[in-house]
Write a protein that holds these residues in place. Sequence first.
Motif, PDB file in Angstrom:
ATOM      1  N   MET A  97       0.686  -1.275  -0.467  1.00 47.65           N
ATOM      2  CA  MET A  97      -0.130   0.072   0.291  1.00 47.65           C
ATOM      3  C   MET A  97       0.575   1.137  -0.230  1.00 47.65           C
ATOM      4  SD  MET A  97      -4.035  -0.793   2.369  1.00 47.65           S
ATOM      5  CE  MET A  97      -2.563  -1.188   3.797  1.00 47.65           C
ATOM      6  N   TYR A  98       2.436   1.944   1.055  1.00 48.45           N
ATOM      7  CA  TYR A  98       2.662   2.466   0.888  1.00 48.45           C
ATOM      8  C   TYR A  98       3.486   2.597  -0.749  1.00 48.45           C
ATOM      9  CZ  TYR A  98       6.679   5.402   1.890  1.00 48.45           C
ATOM     10  OH  TYR A  98       7.973   6.168   2.079  1.00 48.45           O
ATOM     11  N   LYS A  99       4.130   1.651  -0.647  1.00 49.02           N
ATOM     12  CA  LYS A  99       4.865   1.776  -2.576  1.00 49.02           C
ATOM     13  C   LYS A  99       3.811   2.488  -3.646  1.00 49.02           C
ATOM     14  CE  LYS A  99       9.169  -0.075  -1.420  1.00 49.02           C
ATOM     15  NZ  LYS A  99      10.346   0.980  -1.427  1.00 49.02           N
ATOM     16  N   ALA A 100       2.390   1.239  -3.225  1.00 42.22           N
ATOM     17  CA  ALA A 100       1.730   2.224  -4.547  1.00 42.22           C
ATOM     18  C   ALA A 100       1.216   3.514  -3.964  1.00 42.22           C
ATOM     19  CB  ALA A 100      -0.003   1.294  -3.900  1.00 42.22           C
ATOM     20  N   TYR A 101       0.975   3.978  -3.224  1.00 42.75           N
ATOM     21  CA  TYR A 101       1.046   5.634  -3.066  1.00 42.75           C
ATOM     22  C   TYR A 101       1.616   6.685  -3.267  1.00 42.75           C
ATOM     23  CZ  TYR A 101      -0.754   9.640  -0.577  1.00 42.75           C
ATOM     24  OH  TYR A 101      -1.010  11.121  -0.267  1.00 42.75           O
ATOM     25  N   LYS A 102       3.353   5.471  -3.243  1.00 42.15           N
ATOM     26  CA  LYS A 102       4.562   6.314  -3.686  1.00 42.15           C
ATOM     27  C   LYS A 102       4.396   6.002  -4.736  1.00 42.15           C
ATOM     28  CE  LYS A 102       6.627   8.242  -0.141  1.00 42.15           C
ATOM     29  NZ  LYS A 102       6.138   9.663  -0.166  1.00 42.15           N
ATOM     30  N   GLY A 103       3.190   6.096  -5.865  1.00 41.51           N
ATOM     31  CA  GLY A 103       3.781   5.984  -6.878  1.00 41.51           C
ATOM     32  C   GLY A 103       5.141   4.988  -7.276  1.00 41.51           C
ATOM     33  N   GLN A 104       5.013   3.613  -6.722  1.00 39.39           N
ATOM     34  CA  GLN A 104       5.994   2.856  -7.309  1.00 39.39           C
ATOM     35  C   GLN A 104       5.776   2.037  -8.116  1.00 39.39           C
ATOM     36  OE1 GLN A 104       8.804   2.418  -3.569  1.00 39.39           O
ATOM     37  NE2 GLN A 104       9.350   4.647  -3.855  1.00 39.39           N
ATOM     38  N   TRP A 105       5.891   1.384  -9.371  1.00 45.75           N
ATOM     39  CA  TRP A 105       5.833  -0.151  -9.600  1.00 45.75           C
ATOM     40  C   TRP A 105       6.639  -0.660  -8.792  1.00 45.75           C
ATOM     41  CZ3 TRP A 105       2.969  -0.787 -14.107  1.00 45.75           C
ATOM     42  CH2 TRP A 105       2.350   0.460 -14.623  1.00 45.75           C
ATOM     43  N   PHE A 106       5.650  -1.097  -7.117  1.00 43.00           N
ATOM     44  CA  PHE A 106       6.744  -1.977  -6.551  1.00 43.00           C
ATOM     45  C   PHE A 106       5.964  -3.887  -7.127  1.00 43.00           C
ATOM     46  CE2 PHE A 106       6.792  -4.542  -2.908  1.00 43.00           C
ATOM     47  CZ  PHE A 106       7.517  -4.709  -2.277  1.00 43.00           C
ATOM     48  N   LYS A 107       6.854  -4.658  -7.166  1.00 44.75           N
ATOM     49  CA  LYS A 107       7.050  -5.968  -7.342  1.00 44.75           C
ATOM     50  C   LYS A 107       7.319  -7.465  -6.352  1.00 44.75           C
ATOM     51  CE  LYS A 107       8.390  -5.558 -12.340  1.00 44.75           C
ATOM     52  NZ  LYS A 107       9.437  -6.307 -13.596  1.00 44.75           N
ATOM     53  N   VAL A 108       6.465  -7.816  -5.651  1.00 42.13           N
ATOM     54  CA  VAL A 108       6.384  -8.390  -5.053  1.00 42.13           C
ATOM     55  C   VAL A 108       6.724  -9.878  -5.840  1.00 42.13           C
ATOM     56  CG1 VAL A 108       5.305  -9.937  -3.145  1.00 42.13           C
ATOM     57  CG2 VAL A 108       4.402  -7.857  -3.528  1.00 42.13           C
ATOM     58  N   PRO A 109       7.573  -9.952  -5.205  1.00 43.69           N
ATOM     59  CA  PRO A 109       8.853 -10.982  -5.943  1.00 43.69           C
ATOM     60  C   PRO A 109       7.913 -12.330  -6.332  1.00 43.69           C
ATOM     61  CG  PRO A 109      10.233 -10.863  -4.012  1.00 43.69           C
ATOM     62  CD  PRO A 109       8.628  -9.957  -4.089  1.00 43.69           C
ATOM     63  N   VAL A 110       8.476 -12.726  -7.376  1.00 39.76           N
ATOM     64  CA  VAL A 110       7.016 -13.270  -8.291  1.00 39.76           C
ATOM     65  C   VAL A 110       5.526 -13.489  -9.038  1.00 39.76           C
ATOM     66  CG1 VAL A 110       6.067 -16.017  -8.430  1.00 39.76           C
ATOM     67  CG2 VAL A 110       8.390 -15.878  -7.090  1.00 39.76           C
ATOM     68  N   ILE A 111       4.531 -13.037  -7.894  1.00 37.68           N
ATOM     69  CA  ILE A 111       3.538 -12.174  -8.074  1.00 37.68           C
ATOM     70  C   ILE A 111       3.773 -10.944  -8.151  1.00 37.68           C
ATOM     71  CG2 ILE A 111       1.762 -11.248  -6.609  1.00 37.68           C
ATOM     72  CD1 ILE A 111       2.320 -13.082  -4.963  1.00 37.68           C
ATOM     73  N   GLY A 112       4.989 -10.075  -8.270  1.00 35.84           N
ATOM     74  CA  GLY A 112       4.668  -9.115  -9.370  1.00 35.84           C
ATOM     75  C   GLY A 112       4.740  -9.110 -10.439  1.00 35.84           C
ATOM     76  N   LYS A 113       5.923 -10.459 -10.754  1.00 33.08           N
ATOM     77  CA  LYS A 113       5.882 -11.005 -12.423  1.00 33.08           C
ATOM     78  C   LYS A 113       5.261 -11.138 -13.264  1.00 33.08           C
ATOM     79  CE  LYS A 113       8.978 -11.996 -15.721  1.00 33.08           C
ATOM     80  NZ  LYS A 113       9.777 -10.799 -16.538  1.00 33.08           N
ATOM     81  N   ILE A 114       4.679 -11.953 -12.401  1.00 29.72           N
ATOM     82  CA  ILE A 114       3.055 -12.982 -13.163  1.00 29.72           C
ATOM     83  C   ILE A 114       2.311 -11.874 -13.590  1.00 29.72           C
ATOM     84  CG2 ILE A 114       0.420 -13.876 -12.355  1.00 29.72           C
ATOM     85  CD1 ILE A 114       2.470 -16.300 -10.707  1.00 29.72           C
ATOM     86  N   ALA A 115       1.859 -10.842 -11.710  1.00 31.93           N
ATOM     87  CA  ALA A 115       0.645  -9.698 -13.113  1.00 31.93           C
ATOM     88  C   ALA A 115       0.970  -9.131 -13.316  1.00 31.93           C
ATOM     89  CB  ALA A 115       0.379  -8.407 -11.000  1.00 31.93           C
TER      90      ALA A 115
END
Length: 124
Positions: A97-115
């Motif tokens: 939530m914090y990273k999304a609010y800061k405007g970052q394309w934050f990737k959770v390992p593995v899950i972010g790649k799938i998304a």
Amino acid sequence: MTENNGQGSSGHIEKSSTGLDYNVAGLLTYSLGVITGILFLVLEKDSRYVRYHALQSIFLWLVIIVINMFIQIIPLIGFLFSLLFAPVAFVIWIVCMYKAYKGQWFKVPVIGKIAEQQLGDFKN
């Protein structure tokens, strides 16, 4: 990925098609887990940023739910593992939530790649 400050060429904060600022919409995709992830995925038509975070939220929460269910079925020590897993899941949720609010394309390992891959499959 890179950080996006969300400012268009005129210097104003970008809006998503939901009418919210893109970073607020990104944060809200995580707020109620799969529910808000699906909601924003369906409602958002313009912002790849919001759609990415909606997809990541859906996949993240499904993984958390499955892991929690698996942990719960382990006799005796399952309860202890769940006591350790709950704060970890909470921290991941807050960081997303914090990273999304800061405007970052934050990737959770593995899950972010799938998304990210799924986002490429969606055509606006």
